[in-house]
Design a protein around this motif. Structure first.
Motif, mmCIF file in Angstrom:
data_model
loop_
_atom_site.group_PDB
_atom_site.id
_atom_site.type_symbol
_atom_site.label_atom_id
_atom_site.label_comp_id
_atom_site.label_asym_id
_atom_site.label_seq_id
_atom_site.Cartn_x
_atom_site.Cartn_y
_atom_site.Cartn_z
ATOM 1 N N ASP A 43 0.844 -1.037 -0.177
ATOM 2 C CA ASP A 43 0.136 -0.002 0.166
ATOM 3 C C ASP A 43 1.391 1.131 -0.070
ATOM 4 O O ASP A 43 1.482 1.188 0.166
ATOM 5 N N ASN A 44 -0.067 2.367 -0.650
ATOM 6 C CA ASN A 44 1.231 3.729 -0.864
ATOM 7 C C ASN A 44 2.285 3.540 -1.455
ATOM 8 O O ASN A 44 3.425 5.022 -1.125
ATOM 9 N N THR A 45 2.550 3.021 -2.164
ATOM 10 C CA THR A 45 3.864 3.345 -2.853
ATOM 11 C C THR A 45 3.803 3.012 -3.914
ATOM 12 O O THR A 45 2.680 3.857 -4.799
ATOM 13 N N THR A 49 0.463 2.955 -6.309
ATOM 14 C CA THR A 49 -1.215 3.385 -5.805
ATOM 15 C C THR A 49 -2.099 3.505 -7.335
ATOM 16 O O THR A 49 -3.059 4.403 -7.679
ATOM 17 N N CYS A 53 -4.905 3.452 -8.565
ATOM 18 C CA CYS A 53 -6.259 4.142 -9.129
ATOM 19 C C CYS A 53 -6.306 4.137 -10.265
ATOM 20 O O CYS A 53 -7.006 4.425 -10.471
ATOM 21 N N ASP A 75 -0.139 -6.405 3.563
ATOM 22 C CA ASP A 75 -0.027 -4.930 4.117
ATOM 23 C C ASP A 75 -1.611 -6.144 5.325
ATOM 24 O O ASP A 75 -2.755 -6.124 4.594
ATOM 25 N N SER A 79 -4.101 -1.145 7.391
ATOM 26 C CA SER A 79 -3.412 0.023 6.097
ATOM 27 C C SER A 79 -4.133 -0.120 4.843
ATOM 28 O O SER A 79 -3.811 0.561 4.379
ATOM 29 N N HIS A 80 -4.605 -1.380 4.591
ATOM 30 C CA HIS A 80 -5.185 -1.151 3.625
ATOM 31 C C HIS A 80 -7.380 -0.140 3.414
ATOM 32 O O HIS A 80 -7.098 0.112 2.718
ATOM 33 N N LYS A 82 -6.793 2.312 5.277
ATOM 34 C CA LYS A 82 -6.746 3.520 5.547
ATOM 35 C C LYS A 82 -6.007 3.909 4.061
ATOM 36 O O LYS A 82 -6.627 5.322 2.806
ATOM 37 N N PHE A 83 -5.573 3.065 2.551
ATOM 38 C CA PHE A 83 -5.450 3.015 0.989
ATOM 39 C C PHE A 83 -6.445 3.432 0.636
ATOM 40 O O PHE A 83 -6.340 3.970 -0.007
ATOM 41 N N SER A 86 -8.319 6.883 1.698
ATOM 42 C CA SER A 86 -7.170 8.047 1.173
ATOM 43 C C SER A 86 -7.530 8.383 -0.662
ATOM 44 O O SER A 86 -7.207 8.954 -0.867
ATOM 45 N N HIS A 87 -7.300 7.132 -1.469
ATOM 46 C CA HIS A 87 -7.604 7.075 -2.687
ATOM 47 C C HIS A 87 -9.139 6.646 -3.151
ATOM 48 O O HIS A 87 -9.471 6.639 -4.650
#
Length: 155
Positions: A43-45, A49, A53, A75, A79-80, A82-83, A86-87
């Motif tokens: 996540d979030n790399t 990302t 997206c 993850d 973590s998932h 939040k990912f 946020s997206h």
């Protein structure tokens, strides 16, 4: 010991806990949908990302082709969550702690340590129709999966 899933194979069934605590079972999804199952490193790399997206931006098109998108990484569910938030990801991300599902599918690691990026298109009969393995082309995973779904519809 991991097996390697190939095109034409029946996808191994699995069950993982969703971020909301419910159970995700592959066989339940396949009752009425094709499944685009994508394994990604983290996540979030940047690459992950971009890929997530792009799946988000094309999600309605996947639905039009009777497909559900499912992302899997090692993850945590936290973590998932939040990912996803946020997206604004409209599809489920599953936590594969211990890499059991990754190993079931035989997803390789890069340099033996980095979890690989592999996408599987599984038809409603549970047959793997397409596999794409590329760490460096995250957007092609989405484009190629859509092309395969269009071909499945034609048949």
């Amino acid at each position: 010991m991991s097996e390697k899933v190939n095109i034409g194979d029946k996808a191994p069934d699995f069950e993982l806990v969703k971020p909301d605590g419910g159970l995700f079972r592959l066989k339940d999804q396949l009752k009425d949908k094709n499944v685009v199952l994508y394994f990604y490193p983290k996540d979030n790399t940047p690459g992950c990302t971009k890929q997530a997206c792009e799946f988000r931006d094309q999600y309605e098109v996947f639905k039009e082709h009777d497909a559900e998108v499912v992302g899997i990484s090692g993850d945590s569910a936290d973590s998932h969550e939040k990912f996803e938030q946020s997206h604004r990801l409209p599809f489920v991300l599953l936590s594969d702690k211990g890499n059991q599902v990754r190993n079931m599918f035989g997803v390789p690691r890069k340099f033996g340590i980095i979890p690989g990026r592999v996408t599987y298109v599984i038809d409603k009969n549970g047959i793997v129709r397409y596999i794409f393995n590329s760490m460096t082309k995250p957007l092609e995973h989405v484009k190629n999966a859509l092309e395969v779904l269009k071909d499945i519809e034609k048949k």
